[in-house]
Structure formats: C-alpha cells, structure tokens
Design a protein around this motif. Sequence first.
Motif, PDB file in Angstrom:
ATOM      1  N   PRO A   4      20.261  21.997 -46.403  1.00 13.94           N
ATOM      2  CA  PRO A   4      21.257  20.531 -45.799  1.00 13.94           C
ATOM      3  C   PRO A   4      22.514  20.524 -45.350  1.00 13.94           C
ATOM      4  O   PRO A   4      23.415  21.998 -45.464  1.00 13.94           O
ATOM      5  N   GLU A   5      23.044  19.850 -44.435  1.00 10.97           N
ATOM      6  CA  GLU A   5      23.993  20.103 -43.744  1.00 10.97           C
ATOM      7  C   GLU A   5      25.444  20.055 -45.624  1.00 10.97           C
ATOM      8  O   GLU A   5      26.485  20.747 -45.242  1.00 10.97           O
ATOM      9  N   TYR A   6      25.621  19.459 -46.321  1.00 10.12           N
ATOM     10  CA  TYR A   6      26.275  19.136 -47.453  1.00 10.12           C
ATOM     11  C   TYR A   6      25.544  19.097 -48.232  1.00 10.12           C
ATOM     12  O   TYR A   6      24.508  18.810 -48.349  1.00 10.12           O
ATOM     13  N   ALA A   7      26.122  19.958 -50.166  1.00  5.87           N
ATOM     14  CA  ALA A   7      25.373  19.024 -51.084  1.00  5.87           C
ATOM     15  C   ALA A   7      26.437  19.268 -52.217  1.00  5.87           C
ATOM     16  O   ALA A   7      27.688  19.711 -51.725  1.00  5.87           O
ATOM     17  N   ASP A  16      29.262  22.997 -48.168  1.00  9.01           N
ATOM     18  CA  ASP A  16      28.831  22.987 -46.547  1.00  9.01           C
ATOM     19  C   ASP A  16      27.804  23.448 -46.469  1.00  9.01           C
ATOM     20  O   ASP A  16      27.697  24.295 -47.160  1.00  9.01           O
ATOM     21  N   ALA A  17      27.448  23.897 -45.093  1.00  7.02           N
ATOM     22  CA  ALA A  17      25.761  24.781 -45.100  1.00  7.02           C
ATOM     23  C   ALA A  17      26.427  25.702 -44.894  1.00  7.02           C
ATOM     24  O   ALA A  17      24.980  26.744 -45.077  1.00  7.02           O
ATOM     25  N   THR A  18      27.833  26.866 -44.464  1.00  6.22           N
ATOM     26  CA  THR A  18      27.743  27.941 -44.806  1.00  6.22           C
ATOM     27  C   THR A  18      27.613  27.645 -46.212  1.00  6.22           C
ATOM     28  O   THR A  18      28.193  29.825 -46.084  1.00  6.22           O
ATOM     29  N   THR A  19      27.858  27.343 -47.283  1.00  5.24           N
ATOM     30  CA  THR A  19      28.543  27.719 -48.265  1.00  5.24           C
ATOM     31  C   THR A  19      27.056  27.494 -48.773  1.00  5.24           C
ATOM     32  O   THR A  19      27.096  28.349 -50.707  1.00  5.24           O
ATOM     33  N   ILE A  20      26.298  26.788 -48.921  1.00  2.71           N
ATOM     34  CA  ILE A  20      25.165  26.573 -49.471  1.00  2.71           C
ATOM     35  C   ILE A  20      23.983  27.987 -49.394  1.00  2.71           C
ATOM     36  O   ILE A  20      23.674  28.596 -48.255  1.00  2.71           O
ATOM     37  N   THR A  21      24.022  28.694 -51.086  1.00  3.65           N
ATOM     38  CA  THR A  21      22.938  30.019 -50.553  1.00  3.65           C
ATOM     39  C   THR A  21      21.755  29.835 -51.016  1.00  3.65           C
ATOM     40  O   THR A  21      21.614  28.737 -51.464  1.00  3.65           O
TER      41      THR A  21
END
Length: 185
Positions: A4-7, A16-21
């Motif tokens: 997802p783009e963000y959660a 955001d997409a960079t921090t979703i593991t």
Amino acid sequence: MIRPEYAVTADGRQLDATTITDSYIKAVNRSIIANAQVAQISLYTVCKGLKEMRDGKLYKELGYQNFKDYCENEVGMSYDMSRKYIMIFENIDPSQYFESIGVSKLYLLSTLSEEERTEITQTTDLESVSKRELEEKVKEIKELREKNNEQSDYIQSLETQNAEKDGDRKRLLDEFNSLSRQRDE
C-alpha cells in the motif's frame, strides 16, 4: 505482493511505502481474525450438534447404546466435556457471549443465571480475566446467591410462623369472646 502507498498503525503513526516492512504486512494479515471468528462459529455448531445428538438420541442410529459412548468413540470428547458444551449451548445466548474467551470461561458463565451473567459481564473484562479469577468471581456470586436463598428461606419460615401465630391468636380471641358471651348469659 503489492504494498500500500501508506498505512496507519494502531497508535496513529502514518507509514508510507518506504517504511512499510514485510513484518508489518505480516502483522496486518487478517486471517487470524477470520480464523478466530470461524472458531467461534464452530464452537457454537459443536455445542448445538451435541445437544441435538443427545436430546434426539441420534447416537442410536449410529449404533451406540448411549450418548457417553458416542462422545468418547465418535467425537473423541469426554462425556463430561460434552455435557459442558451442551450446558453452554442451553444457557448462553451466542450473540452475547460467544466471544473468544474459551470453553472453560463459557462453561463458568453457563452455571450462572442470566441476571448473574449480566452482572459479571458488566463488571469484568472476560477476555483479559484469567480462568482462575473468573472462577473466584463466579464462586462469590454463587455464595451470595446461596446466602440470599438461606435468608429468603428464613424469612419465609418467619412469615409462616407469624401466620400460624396470627391463626392461634384469632382462635384464642374467638374462644375468649365465646367464653365471655357464655359468662354474660
């Protein structure tokens, strides 16, 4: 897997997409919740089925002489446990109490009256309370019920004694009035 783009996490952090593991995506997996709901439905179905099997003596159609043998050999459940499941079904409204609290807690609740269950569920978080703590609360409620029943029985016996004494008083008063009339005559 599409990310997802963000959660948003339960504590309000926005990812955001960079921090979703991958671990976050695993943690969000809803199959645990779905399986818990299926387990609750299955528990209700087992309880209902055991009651129908016992009450309708359907186990005889399968060649069993008694319900106990059916439970132990066909279901793989002790007779005592099957009785608990049936008691749960008979005494608990599934829409109210079939939460993910376990059979032991459900059984404890099934031993209470509807009023007592309502009282305990309003004052206790059934999911977080231990079985032992719930047993203590149920024991306290049953002791209060027993004490209340004893007091009610005592009050009823006093009322009976009072009614008998009122009858004796009325009989003696009638005798006195009768003797008074005889004396006056």
